[in-house]
Design a protein around this motif. Sequence first.
Motif, PDB file in Angstrom:
ATOM      1  N   ASN A 201      28.377  47.279   5.979  1.00 30.42           N
ATOM      2  CA  ASN A 201      28.888  48.818   5.624  1.00 30.42           C
ATOM      3  C   ASN A 201      27.685  50.011   5.715  1.00 30.42           C
ATOM      4  OD1 ASN A 201      31.475  47.841   4.912  1.00 30.42           O
ATOM      5  ND2 ASN A 201      31.297  47.515   2.851  1.00 30.42           N
ATOM      6  N   PRO A 202      28.080  51.012   5.457  1.00 31.33           N
ATOM      7  CA  PRO A 202      27.277  52.032   6.129  1.00 31.33           C
ATOM      8  C   PRO A 202      26.553  53.204   5.201  1.00 31.33           C
ATOM      9  CG  PRO A 202      29.191  53.365   7.270  1.00 31.33           C
ATOM     10  CD  PRO A 202      29.465  51.420   6.317  1.00 31.33           C
ATOM     11  N   ILE A 203      25.722  53.114   4.359  1.00 24.29           N
ATOM     12  CA  ILE A 203      25.072  54.068   3.480  1.00 24.29           C
ATOM     13  C   ILE A 203      25.180  55.618   3.788  1.00 24.29           C
ATOM     14  CG2 ILE A 203      23.017  54.857   2.627  1.00 24.29           C
ATOM     15  CD1 ILE A 203      21.613  52.307   3.219  1.00 24.29           C
ATOM     16  N   LEU A 204      26.235  56.029   2.460  1.00 25.38           N
ATOM     17  CA  LEU A 204      27.523  57.203   3.145  1.00 25.38           C
ATOM     18  C   LEU A 204      26.605  58.380   2.189  1.00 25.38           C
ATOM     19  CD1 LEU A 204      30.980  55.708   3.038  1.00 25.38           C
ATOM     20  CD2 LEU A 204      29.127  56.236   5.083  1.00 25.38           C
ATOM     21  N   ALA A 205      25.725  57.527   0.916  1.00 25.22           N
ATOM     22  CA  ALA A 205      25.139  58.994   0.178  1.00 25.22           C
ATOM     23  C   ALA A 205      25.300  60.771   0.998  1.00 25.22           C
ATOM     24  CB  ALA A 205      24.398  58.665  -0.910  1.00 25.22           C
ATOM     25  N   PHE A 206      25.148  61.574   0.628  1.00 25.23           N
ATOM     26  CA  PHE A 206      24.240  62.545   1.195  1.00 25.23           C
ATOM     27  C   PHE A 206      24.771  63.812   0.064  1.00 25.23           C
ATOM     28  CE2 PHE A 206      29.527  62.841   0.846  1.00 25.23           C
ATOM     29  CZ  PHE A 206      29.624  64.392   0.561  1.00 25.23           C
ATOM     30  N   GLU A 207      23.637  64.770   0.708  1.00 26.20           N
ATOM     31  CA  GLU A 207      23.073  65.468   0.024  1.00 26.20           C
ATOM     32  C   GLU A 207      23.473  66.517  -1.181  1.00 26.20           C
ATOM     33  OE1 GLU A 207      19.168  67.077   1.324  1.00 26.20           O
ATOM     34  OE2 GLU A 207      19.035  65.853   1.525  1.00 26.20           O
ATOM     35  N   ASP A 208      24.714  66.952  -0.459  1.00 28.18           N
ATOM     36  CA  ASP A 208      25.529  68.338  -0.688  1.00 28.18           C
ATOM     37  C   ASP A 208      27.188  67.387  -1.001  1.00 28.18           C
ATOM     38  OD1 ASP A 208      26.302  70.984  -1.119  1.00 28.18           O
ATOM     39  OD2 ASP A 208      27.386  71.137   0.797  1.00 28.18           O
ATOM     40  N   TYR A 209      26.911  66.984  -2.003  1.00 25.03           N
ATOM     41  CA  TYR A 209      28.533  66.366  -2.210  1.00 25.03           C
ATOM     42  C   TYR A 209      28.916  67.274  -3.509  1.00 25.03           C
ATOM     43  CZ  TYR A 209      25.356  65.051  -6.227  1.00 25.03           C
ATOM     44  OH  TYR A 209      24.408  64.631  -7.335  1.00 25.03           O
ATOM     45  N   ASP A 210      30.453  66.959  -3.720  1.00 24.28           N
ATOM     46  CA  ASP A 210      30.804  68.132  -4.701  1.00 24.28           C
ATOM     47  C   ASP A 210      30.325  67.649  -6.641  1.00 24.28           C
ATOM     48  OD1 ASP A 210      32.617  69.439  -5.897  1.00 24.28           O
ATOM     49  OD2 ASP A 210      33.929  68.162  -5.460  1.00 24.28           O
ATOM     50  N   ASP A 211      29.400  68.903  -6.630  1.00 23.46           N
ATOM     51  CA  ASP A 211      29.760  68.641  -8.412  1.00 23.46           C
ATOM     52  C   ASP A 211      29.768  68.831  -8.961  1.00 23.46           C
ATOM     53  OD1 ASP A 211      28.588  71.095  -7.739  1.00 23.46           O
ATOM     54  OD2 ASP A 211      26.670  70.733  -7.715  1.00 23.46           O
ATOM     55  N   SER A 212      31.400  69.489  -8.929  1.00 22.43           N
ATOM     56  CA  SER A 212      31.794  70.478  -9.832  1.00 22.43           C
ATOM     57  C   SER A 212      32.273  69.830 -11.087  1.00 22.43           C
ATOM     58  CB  SER A 212      33.114  71.083  -8.813  1.00 22.43           C
ATOM     59  OG  SER A 212      33.671  70.153  -8.818  1.00 22.43           O
ATOM     60  N   LYS A 213      32.226  68.319 -11.417  1.00 22.11           N
ATOM     61  CA  LYS A 213      32.447  67.908 -11.899  1.00 22.11           C
ATOM     62  C   LYS A 213      31.173  66.768 -12.663  1.00 22.11           C
ATOM     63  CE  LYS A 213      37.587  67.070 -11.019  1.00 22.11           C
ATOM     64  NZ  LYS A 213      38.593  65.409 -11.096  1.00 22.11           N
ATOM     65  N   SER A 214      30.135  67.663 -12.499  1.00 27.44           N
ATOM     66  CA  SER A 214      29.172  66.744 -12.406  1.00 27.44           C
ATOM     67  C   SER A 214      28.308  67.878 -13.363  1.00 27.44           C
ATOM     68  CB  SER A 214      27.904  66.480 -11.749  1.00 27.44           C
ATOM     69  OG  SER A 214      27.208  65.828 -11.953  1.00 27.44           O
ATOM     70  N   THR A 215      26.771  66.913 -14.539  1.00 26.33           N
ATOM     71  CA  THR A 215      26.389  68.042 -15.503  1.00 26.33           C
ATOM     72  C   THR A 215      24.753  68.496 -14.540  1.00 26.33           C
ATOM     73  OG1 THR A 215      24.964  65.966 -16.594  1.00 26.33           O
ATOM     74  CG2 THR A 215      27.591  66.300 -17.636  1.00 26.33           C
ATOM     75  N   HIS A 216      24.977  67.704 -13.062  1.00 29.47           N
ATOM     76  CA  HIS A 216      23.532  66.994 -12.726  1.00 29.47           C
ATOM     77  C   HIS A 216      23.911  68.460 -11.478  1.00 29.47           C
ATOM     78  CE1 HIS A 216      21.596  65.536 -15.564  1.00 29.47           C
ATOM     79  NE2 HIS A 216      20.643  65.322 -15.229  1.00 29.47           N
ATOM     80  N   PRO A 217      23.984  69.538 -11.422  1.00 32.90           N
ATOM     81  CA  PRO A 217      23.474  70.598  -9.873  1.00 32.90           C
ATOM     82  C   PRO A 217      23.302  69.040  -8.486  1.00 32.90           C
ATOM     83  CG  PRO A 217      21.468  71.031 -10.777  1.00 32.90           C
ATOM     84  CD  PRO A 217      22.254  70.420 -11.197  1.00 32.90           C
ATOM     85  N   ASN A 218      23.769  69.204  -7.346  1.00 33.95           N
ATOM     86  CA  ASN A 218      23.564  68.351  -6.558  1.00 33.95           C
ATOM     87  C   ASN A 218      22.482  68.609  -5.405  1.00 33.95           C
ATOM     88  OD1 ASN A 218      23.782  69.841  -4.168  1.00 33.95           O
ATOM     89  ND2 ASN A 218      25.895  70.597  -4.229  1.00 33.95           N
ATOM     90  N   ILE A 219      21.560  67.057  -5.448  1.00 35.20           N
ATOM     91  CA  ILE A 219      21.335  67.475  -4.667  1.00 35.20           C
ATOM     92  C   ILE A 219      20.379  68.542  -3.779  1.00 35.20           C
ATOM     93  CG2 ILE A 219      19.100  65.750  -3.004  1.00 35.20           C
ATOM     94  CD1 ILE A 219      19.706  64.494  -6.288  1.00 35.20           C
ATOM     95  N   ARG A 220      20.967  69.045  -3.040  1.00 31.50           N
ATOM     96  CA  ARG A 220      21.527  69.400  -2.369  1.00 31.50           C
ATOM     97  C   ARG A 220      20.554  71.164  -2.205  1.00 31.50           C
ATOM     98  NH1 ARG A 220      18.126  71.027   1.899  1.00 31.50           N
ATOM     99  NH2 ARG A 220      18.810  68.985   2.555  1.00 31.50           N
TER     100      ARG A 220
END
Length: 696
Positions: free
Chosen positions: A252-271
């Motif tokens: 299966n491909p590796i799908l992680a990307f930097e500009d993910y939706d962080d609206s429900k996270s305590t941490h800002p996204n990687i981008r």
Amino acid sequence: MRHLYLFLFVLPFTIYSQETDFNNFKTTKAVGEPPSIFTASFQERVEDRKGKITEVSDEHIDNYAMRTTYSLNNILKTGYVLYGDPMTLYIQKIAANLLKNEPSLKDELQFYVIKNNITNALCTDPGVIFITTGLIAQVENEAQLAYIIAHEIVHYQEKHIQKSFTFANETDYDARSSYQEMVVLSKEHEFEADVKALKLYHAAGYSEKEINTVFDVLMYSYLTFDEIEIDSTFFEDPNTYIPRSYFPEKANPILAFEDYDDSKSTHPNIRKRKDAIAAELRKYDHWKDNKNFISLEEFNHVQNIARFETLRENVILANYLEALYEVYILEKQFPNNTYLQTMKAVVWSKMNQTSLSGKKNTFLKNAKEKEGSISVLYELFKNFSRKELAILTVRQLEDIHQNNPTSEYIEELRNETFKSLAHLRRFEINRLEKISFNDALELRENVDTTTISDTVDIEGETKYDRIRRIRAAQSSSQSLAELVDENFADFLLHDLVANRTFNDLYEEEKKSIEEAKKEEEEEEIKKKKGPELEGDIILLNPYLIASHRTRGFDLENTLTFHSMISESFEEQIAGRELHNISVAYSNQFTTERYNEASILTDYVLQIVQSENTDFKFINVDREELSDIVSLHNNPYLLLISGRAKRLSRTKNSLTANIQYIELATGKVVDQSYYSVGLKIRKASVGGLVFQALSKF
């Protein structure tokens, strides 16, 4: 005389030397004198905190000090926090470099490694910073660790935990709540920690090039600590035939990307974090190019320890395919390593037991969500039938035994897998092939094709005669089964079919199963009466919660519950030997007892994870547990999980589950339930303790 030994237990939830023997690896232990956070009383640490809290309103200071101290205790009581070990000493050296120009701040902080596979670092308000083994296993160098440690130092320096308490104060707390759940840091705090960490990081002389890679480490931390393609060497013998049709076409491909939706996270996204830090990096000049100040040899050594710990924890948590993949990765660096070979044998054995118990899906959960090379394993094992996995396990254990003929434990595991075949329905040894699949295939290809052609007309031959002839052509001259993919398992044990030990153990287990069926009725009668236990008692510190009908988790009464049950045990075992190592509250704490408690905590966790009640229990820390058993007389673990509830102004309840585990075998030999309609007081808690001890 019976003895009671009190150990700390909470369910979740050597000085540095390059001479660590990875060939005979044992889980890392704490070393030396325990730090004061382990020996000071709960109230002492609460009072110490009160005078240092500046960002919490006066009305909440007591509550804040109590809750943060309690949550820190829950981390310490796991038994997973290390001190004096090579990993912790290495982290402390990095911290010393970061804080070389901040002597007063350095005096306020403490740094420890905690055995946990999550890629994380955690700052607590008392200035205790934890780095997980999962994080050490993932990073590439000292500089990356240094930036993450600097980030956590800023959280403490800027009092982010105190400032976040008001935000988290409105939520309901629970005794199981983690420190992160109790103190919710904002995205602004995370950005501030990223930016201000640069000052410490730059002053220490580390390379700016490693900072962006830190964010990549965090983004891909859900993957295994390395990404290696799986090939035929995954199986002990590359000649072991597994049909190509059982493997997926690709990983299966590796799908992680930097500009993910962080609206429900305590941490800002990687981008966002990379963009924010890029602007700040330009404010610093004269960057050095240091990835390591401490020797690279020491980093590699410490990371290898962390990776071996990661493997061990995955076995304990029943993440069997992750563990197998990690063995596969580590064997590239440590070929013919005895510990890795043993862990491989343990994992195959545990998987087989789970599968034969009808619970294979428990270690295949979330298979569709797996990414990268490990997804190949999930798809492969999903395709194995119960019989195929059982036979393949025997094949693997026999090969591992052949490579490690002097290991008594591996031989014991191999023999248990021989027996496991007796638990398969409609399985007989005499139906196994005496030739390998590849050899049978070669023999078939060498046969004169004119004698097996399905186009030859034979006078008087019926349709069914022709079918039998064609199917015979699909076999070799020395095999009974057709040479088709679904029969591959029948050829895996060709060298064991005539093996006397293999046959004897299989037949012995078949007889044992038949005898067990006859004894089931008698056993049920015995269970109703309840066994009387003779031996020492090891009490792992009970898991106790008090709650209120409107306020939820009641910390004050939870602490009272703990205090009363300890007092009641001391009273009811008066005149008998008591060993108390209650980790977070006791001045009797010793490092030796703490390490024993850690081993026992993992032992119980393995029992909780086990789905294999019909088979012999397999323990990861076999030798360490044997040492503990040898110190006692036929010891039993006593586990108590209690809950006290205020149901209304006039109604209360106090209940508890009590379990007894035979330490030498891992068998739950008895359990009982306690229930009274009373609040926490001497009589109700004393009744609980009396019932718990009544079996002895």
